[in-house]
Design an enzyme around this catalytic site. Structure first.
Site, mmCIF file in Angstrom:
data_model
loop_
_atom_site.group_PDB
_atom_site.id
_atom_site.type_symbol
_atom_site.label_atom_id
_atom_site.label_comp_id
_atom_site.label_asym_id
_atom_site.label_seq_id
_atom_site.Cartn_x
_atom_site.Cartn_y
_atom_site.Cartn_z
ATOM 1 N N LYS A 16 0.830 -1.214 0.000
ATOM 2 C CA LYS A 16 0.000 0.000 0.000
ATOM 3 C C LYS A 16 0.861 1.259 0.000
ATOM 4 C CE LYS A 16 -2.257 -1.060 3.832
ATOM 5 N NZ LYS A 16 -1.546 -2.291 4.239
ATOM 6 N N ARG A 91 -9.512 0.074 9.394
ATOM 7 C CA ARG A 91 -9.014 -1.251 9.737
ATOM 8 C C ARG A 91 -10.060 -2.085 10.458
ATOM 9 N NH1 ARG A 91 -3.246 0.215 9.401
ATOM 10 N NH2 ARG A 91 -1.954 -1.590 9.787
ATOM 11 N N ARG A 125 11.842 -6.215 5.523
ATOM 12 C CA ARG A 125 11.696 -4.790 5.205
ATOM 13 C C ARG A 125 12.650 -3.942 6.046
ATOM 14 N NH1 ARG A 125 5.777 -2.168 5.192
ATOM 15 N NH2 ARG A 125 5.748 -2.651 7.420
ATOM 16 N N ARG A 158 11.507 -1.683 11.447
ATOM 17 C CA ARG A 158 10.431 -1.211 12.320
ATOM 18 C C ARG A 158 10.268 -2.174 13.486
ATOM 19 N NH1 ARG A 158 5.218 0.212 8.625
ATOM 20 N NH2 ARG A 158 4.240 -0.863 10.382
ATOM 21 N N ARG A 169 0.036 -9.059 13.633
ATOM 22 C CA ARG A 169 -0.618 -8.049 12.792
ATOM 23 C C ARG A 169 -1.465 -8.719 11.705
ATOM 24 N NH1 ARG A 169 4.386 -5.115 10.855
ATOM 25 N NH2 ARG A 169 3.045 -3.613 9.805
HETATM 26 P P1 AMP Z 1 0.891 0.387 9.421
HETATM 27 O O1 AMP Z 1 2.076 1.260 9.230
HETATM 28 O O2 AMP Z 1 -0.288 0.811 8.591
HETATM 29 O O3 AMP Z 1 1.194 -1.080 9.296
HETATM 30 O O4 AMP Z 1 0.397 0.622 10.943
HETATM 31 C C1 AMP Z 1 1.247 0.319 12.038
HETATM 32 C C2 AMP Z 1 0.434 0.185 13.317
HETATM 33 O O5 AMP Z 1 -0.255 1.415 13.596
HETATM 34 C C3 AMP Z 1 -0.669 -0.859 13.290
HETATM 35 O O6 AMP Z 1 -0.168 -2.166 13.569
HETATM 36 C C4 AMP Z 1 -1.609 -0.340 14.388
HETATM 37 O O7 AMP Z 1 -1.073 -0.593 15.673
HETATM 38 C C5 AMP Z 1 -1.534 1.164 14.161
HETATM 39 N N1 AMP Z 1 -2.579 1.622 13.201
HETATM 40 C C6 AMP Z 1 -2.373 2.136 11.959
HETATM 41 N N2 AMP Z 1 -3.545 2.451 11.368
HETATM 42 C C7 AMP Z 1 -4.518 2.103 12.247
HETATM 43 C C8 AMP Z 1 -5.947 2.149 12.214
HETATM 44 N N3 AMP Z 1 -6.610 2.587 11.141
HETATM 45 N N4 AMP Z 1 -6.620 1.710 13.310
HETATM 46 C C9 AMP Z 1 -5.964 1.268 14.396
HETATM 47 N N5 AMP Z 1 -4.627 1.176 14.485
HETATM 48 C C10 AMP Z 1 -3.903 1.593 13.429
#
Ligand code: AMP
Length: 214
Positions: A16, A91, A125, A158, A169
């Site tokens: 994404k 999400r 990554r 990360r 996740r």
């Molecule tokens: P990402 O970079 O999109 O993989 O997001 C990293 C982390 O941020 C996720 O594992 C969640 O802990 C938190 N997070 C990101 N977007 C959301 C969302 N829309 N709702 C809840 N938690 C989020």
């Protein structure tokens, strides 16, 4: 059509972020990503605690916190007459319902990728600590190990890209976010894209979905 309003759905590691960068470059839309916004504010005190606690465990940050981030970003985009690409939100179904209240979408695209491929992508990554560019130890290595090709910044893993947290996740995605995919599918205009293709092939499919909506 004015600038498109695009939603990218897919599990962590589906591409994404990479495809959002293509959309920003091609259509001039704003990139709205809750993951980056939360990473930049990990220690922000909220009545639900800090985002860090949830993120490091691979769990979802509570809805009020992310809804507020998205509401502010989308109204800023609307004020400046920009479209957007929304990446990492919604999400869960409650977030999807909230989103439907505050904006209309032109395109919703879902990147389909198998779990084995996702674990491989996530654990390999590496991200530039300065400019955020993504690399992969096997599939997209930097010219010099640990150094960003774009800006010379340090490449880091990360905290949540370890195998244990990555698996959690993916579990959280299946439980909470797959119903969101069905939510948009039921509305009848979800573009399903094979996310295991090369980034260029995924981009071609995504661009067709955006063009079809215009
Ligand atoms: P990402 O970079 O999109 O993989 O997001 C990293 C982390 O941020 C996720 O594992 C969640 O802990 C938190 N997070 C990101 N977007 C959301 C969302 N829309 N709702 C809840 N938690 C989020």
């Amino acid at each position: 059509m004015s600038q498109p309003k695009i939603l990218l759905l897919g599990p962590p590691g589906a591409g994404k972020g990479t495809q959002s960068a293509n959309l920003v470059e091609t259509y001039g839309v704003e990139h709205v990503t809750t993951g980056d916004a939360l990473r930049a504010n990990k220690d922000m005190e909220t009545e639900h605690g800090t985002p860090r606690e949830y993120m490091e465990a691979g769990e979802l940050v509570p809805d009020p916190v992310v809804n507020e981030i998205v509401q502010a970003a989308l109204s800023e985009a609307a004020d400046s007459g920009s479209g957007f690409v929304l990446d990492g939100y919604p999400r869960n179904v409650d977030q999807a319902e909230y989103l439907a209240e505050i904006t209309d979408l032109d395109v919703a695209a879902y990147f389909d990728v198998s779990d084995d491929e996702l674990i491989d992508r996530l654990t390999g990554r590496r991200v530039c600590d300065d400019c955020g560019t993504n690399f992969h130890v096997k599939y997209a290595p930097p010219e010099e190990e640990g150094v960003c090709d774009e800006c010379g910044g340090e490449l880091i893993q990360r905290d949540d890209d370890t195998e244990e947290t990555a698996r959690e996740r993916l579990r959280v995605f299946e439980e909470n976010t797959l119903p969101v995919v069905e939510f948009y599918d039921d509305e009848g205009d979800l573009a399903r894209i094979d996310g295991e293709q090369s980034p260029d092939e995924v981009w071609e499919d995504l661009q067709s979905a955006v063009e079809d909506a215009q």
